[in-house]
Design an enzyme around this catalytic site. Structure first.
Site, PDB file in Angstrom:
ATOM      1  N   GLU A   3       5.740  11.195  21.841  1.00  0.00           N
ATOM      2  CA  GLU A   3       6.515  11.576  20.672  1.00  0.00           C
ATOM      3  C   GLU A   3       5.930  12.815  20.001  1.00  0.00           C
ATOM      4  O   GLU A   3       4.714  12.927  19.817  1.00  0.00           O
ATOM      5  CB  GLU A   3       6.553  10.426  19.663  1.00  0.00           C
ATOM      6  CG  GLU A   3       7.342  10.741  18.399  1.00  0.00           C
ATOM      7  CD  GLU A   3       7.269   9.629  17.364  1.00  0.00           C
ATOM      8  OE1 GLU A   3       8.146   9.602  16.479  1.00  0.00           O
ATOM      9  OE2 GLU A   3       6.340   8.795  17.432  1.00  0.00           O
TER      10      GLU A   3
ATOM     11  N   GLY B 101       4.423   3.639  10.699  1.00  0.00           N
ATOM     12  CA  GLY B 101       3.645   4.873  10.648  1.00  0.00           C
ATOM     13  C   GLY B 101       3.220   5.326  12.029  1.00  0.00           C
ATOM     14  O   GLY B 101       3.901   5.067  13.025  1.00  0.00           O
ATOM     15  N   SER B 102       2.077   5.976  12.091  1.00  0.00           N
ATOM     16  CA  SER B 102       1.612   6.583  13.335  1.00  0.00           C
ATOM     17  C   SER B 102       0.966   5.569  14.261  1.00  0.00           C
ATOM     18  O   SER B 102       0.522   4.493  13.830  1.00  0.00           O
ATOM     19  CB  SER B 102       0.600   7.686  13.022  1.00  0.00           C
ATOM     20  OG  SER B 102      -0.606   7.116  12.506  1.00  0.00           O
TER      21      SER B 102
ATOM     22  N   GLU C 179       5.287  -0.797  13.355  1.00  0.00           N
ATOM     23  CA  GLU C 179       6.154   0.155  14.059  1.00  0.00           C
ATOM     24  C   GLU C 179       5.380   1.457  14.150  1.00  0.00           C
ATOM     25  O   GLU C 179       5.071   2.080  13.137  1.00  0.00           O
ATOM     26  CB  GLU C 179       7.463   0.356  13.286  1.00  0.00           C
ATOM     27  CG  GLU C 179       8.404   1.344  13.945  1.00  0.00           C
ATOM     28  CD  GLU C 179       9.580   1.710  13.065  1.00  0.00           C
ATOM     29  OE1 GLU C 179       9.968   2.889  13.052  1.00  0.00           O
ATOM     30  OE2 GLU C 179      10.103   0.815  12.368  1.00  0.00           O
TER      31      GLU C 179
ATOM     32  N   LYS D  23       0.878  -1.170   0.000  1.00  0.00           N
ATOM     33  CA  LYS D  23       0.000   0.000   0.000  1.00  0.00           C
ATOM     34  C   LYS D  23       0.914   1.218   0.000  1.00  0.00           C
ATOM     35  O   LYS D  23       1.617   1.490   0.976  1.00  0.00           O
ATOM     36  CB  LYS D  23      -0.905  -0.017   1.232  1.00  0.00           C
ATOM     37  CG  LYS D  23      -2.207   0.768   1.041  1.00  0.00           C
ATOM     38  CD  LYS D  23      -2.040   2.270   1.005  1.00  0.00           C
ATOM     39  CE  LYS D  23      -1.811   2.829   2.384  1.00  0.00           C
ATOM     40  NZ  LYS D  23      -1.732   4.336   2.357  1.00  0.00           N
TER      41      LYS D  23
ATOM     42  N   CYS E  76      12.419   7.774  12.909  1.00  0.00           N
ATOM     43  CA  CYS E  76      11.700   7.059  13.964  1.00  0.00           C
ATOM     44  C   CYS E  76      12.577   6.879  15.202  1.00  0.00           C
ATOM     45  O   CYS E  76      12.063   6.586  16.289  1.00  0.00           O
ATOM     46  CB  CYS E  76      11.216   5.707  13.461  1.00  0.00           C
ATOM     47  SG  CYS E  76      12.507   4.707  12.690  1.00  0.00           S
TER      48      CYS E  76
ATOM     49  N   GLY F 171      -2.908   5.347  13.167  1.00  0.00           N
ATOM     50  CA  GLY F 171      -3.160   4.547  11.973  1.00  0.00           C
ATOM     51  C   GLY F 171      -2.770   3.091  12.153  1.00  0.00           C
ATOM     52  O   GLY F 171      -3.495   2.181  11.743  1.00  0.00           O
ATOM     53  N   GLY F 172      -1.623   2.868  12.782  1.00  0.00           N
ATOM     54  CA  GLY F 172      -1.155   1.505  12.985  1.00  0.00           C
ATOM     55  C   GLY F 172      -2.051   0.724  13.918  1.00  0.00           C
ATOM     56  O   GLY F 172      -2.313  -0.463  13.688  1.00  0.00           O
TER      57      GLY F 172
END
Length: 515
Positions: A394, A241-242, A265, A186, A302, A245-246
């Protein structure tokens, strides 16, 4: 995110009444101006995602050939290297990361592909184990032969901040193909043209290696991402990603009728502890080193050190002064997109407004499309008492928080409040009496512990671990290094199976080194 000529640049339109996903344009956007550059593709609807997954699924038998896999990975590396100028130009146009950074990232990406080709050829990742029949054991042992086999189609969700090394040709794709798993990627909306170019090169490499091109497929769109993780033929997923979203995708993977592994992650604060002895010995060096690490890539790594425990007192003052000077000299830069820029500005504004927070270098807008780095300083006491929780979260971008601790116990209390991280760093000296205890405090917090170094930069090596306790990652696995391949495998034991029916790697000839 900026607007395209037809509205929001990356949008999925949902026809709620019919419960279907409708395609929308995918635009390549220039982060330096926020303007749409060109239409790259359209967002995949549910039928197109289904077609992509089924096409990838049909290539599993071809990928069983380990020799072909190794050829594919090396051919992909060669084609990417040959197209370096085009790849770097496309990625820079969409990310503003710059040719120097992107040239280095491409070199890392192609080296990683070749690295996994060597792993495939070596075969140790199969973890072959053979137990010979022994009727004298209790219970009797039959002939048992164990190895690891590929899971099936892997869904890969590309990262925003690494358009190559953690995107279409990146570590998730390389390790999945090495394991024998077809991949459906994706694409990230921040670099759709780069994704299309890299996918085309990987598919060409497959054809040149005697494999079906569909061992790699690419889809675009938010709706495509959710359809992908729910597809019954998708066997596992890798995400960078975030947290928001993750976690949504992780929950969807777990809620399927047949749940699948989701290796995500999500986010990391990457704490640093500076001991009194280290600050006294090299405060200026530490300030300059931290500034370089936290502003690298506009703080969009990251592994950016986003939280620092530094001693109160004269040595700590010198460290903060050196950090302030170094960050002050850092030029403003462009973030990956305007959505991330806005989130950064909101985040630093919220943190700077907290009582007791001193802003030694003001982070924020460096211009209409840029941001400037900054440093926030506070006492560790309020944090140890459970206050200022936002400082322990973060903030993606070029900012770090320095918390001044008055005692070893206060530092330990704050560390006990931190979430899981990818990295944790201890800055110490030889024979520092505080080092053993602090290292013990840091070890439960992260998957990689550094001593007297900085966490930005992740080597691709056998012993690497790029993962950590939640929310750093959603599993105990690594996404970088040789053992990343283990995410896409499962063990199978064959019992009392005739030689001709065994996989070649489990036959007696293979054990004797003859095959």
């Amino acid at each position: 995110m900026s607007d395209s000529p037809t509205g929001t640049a990356f949008r999925i339109a949902n026809n709620v009444g019919e419960g279907r996903v409708v395609a929308a344009p995918v635009w390549s956007v220039d982060p330096r101006t926020g303007k749409a550059r060109e239409q790259v593709a359209v967002e995949a609807d549910a039928a197109e995602v289904d077609a992509a997954v089924r096409a990838a699924y049909a290539t599993r038998e071809a990928l069983a050939d380990r020799g072909a896999r190794a050829r594919l990975l090396r051919a992909a590396a060669d084609l990417l290297d040959a197209a370096r100028d085009r790849v770097v130009e496309a990625a820079d146009a969409e990310t503003a990361l710059g040719p120097v950074r992107l040239t280095g990232e491409l070199a890392r990406t192609t080296a990683q592909l070749r690295y996994f080709a060597g792993i495939v050829e070596d075969g140790a990742f199969l973890d072959v184990r053979i137990s010979r029949p022994d009727p004298a054991t209790t219970p009797p042992t039959p002939d048992l032969r164990r190895m690891k086999v590929p899971l099936g189609v892997v869904a890969v969700y590309a990262a925003s901040n690494f358009p190559l090394a953690f995107s279409v040709p990146g570590g998730d794709t390389a390790s999945a193909l090495a394991a024998g798993c077809p991949v459906v990627v994706k694409a990230h909306p921040d670099h759709p043209a780069t994704s299309e170019l890299c996918a085309a090169l990987l598919r060409k490499a497959a054809a040149e290696s005697g494999l079906p091109e569909d061992v790699v497929r690419l889809v675009h769109g938010f709706g495509a991402g959710t359809e992908l993780v729910r597809h019954p033929l998708v066997a596992a997923a890798g995400f960078t990603g975030s947290v928001r979203g993750g976690r949504a995708l992780f929950d969807a993977a777990a809620a399927r009728p047949v749940p699948i592994p989701f290796h995500g992650e999500l986010g990391s604060l990457n704490p640093v502890v500076i001991t009194e002895a280290a600050a006294a010995e090299r405060a200026e060096e530490l300030g300059a080193g931290l500034a370089a690490s936290m502003t690298l890539g506009q703080g969009q790594f990251c592994t950016k050190p986003g939280f620092v425990l530094a001693p109160a007192g004269e040595a700590g003052d010198r460290f903060v002064s050196a950090l302030t000077d170094a960050v002050s000299e850092t030029e403003p830069g462009v973030m990956l997109d305007h959505r991330m820029r806005d989130a950064f500005l909101d985040g630093v504004r919220e943190r700077a407004a907290l009582p007791g927070v001193t802003v030694t270098v003001t982070p924020g807008a460096g211009g209409e499309h840029t941001v400037s780095g900054g440093v926030l300083v506070t006492d560790a006491g309020p944090l140890a008492e459970g206050g200022h929780a936002a400082l322990l979260e973060e903030c993606f971008g070029p900012v770090t928080v320095v918390a001044r601790y008055a005692s070893r116990e206060e530092a330990g209390t704050v560390l006990g409040l931190l979430p899981g991280n990818l990295t944790a760093t201890l800055q110490t000296t030889d024979e520092d009496p505080e080092a053993p205890g602090l290292l013990a405090d840091l070890t439960p917090l992260a998957g990689r512990i550094l001593v007297n170094g900085w966490p930005t930069g992740v080597a691709v090596a056998d012993a690497q671990h790029h993962g950590g306790p939640y929310p750093a990652t959603t599993s105990l696995s690594t996404s970088v290094g040789g053992t990343a391949i283990e995410r896409w495998l499962r063990p199978v034991t064959y019992q009392s199976t005739p030689q001709h029916l065994l996989p070649p790697e489990l036959r007696d000839a293979a054990e004797a080194g003859e095959g």
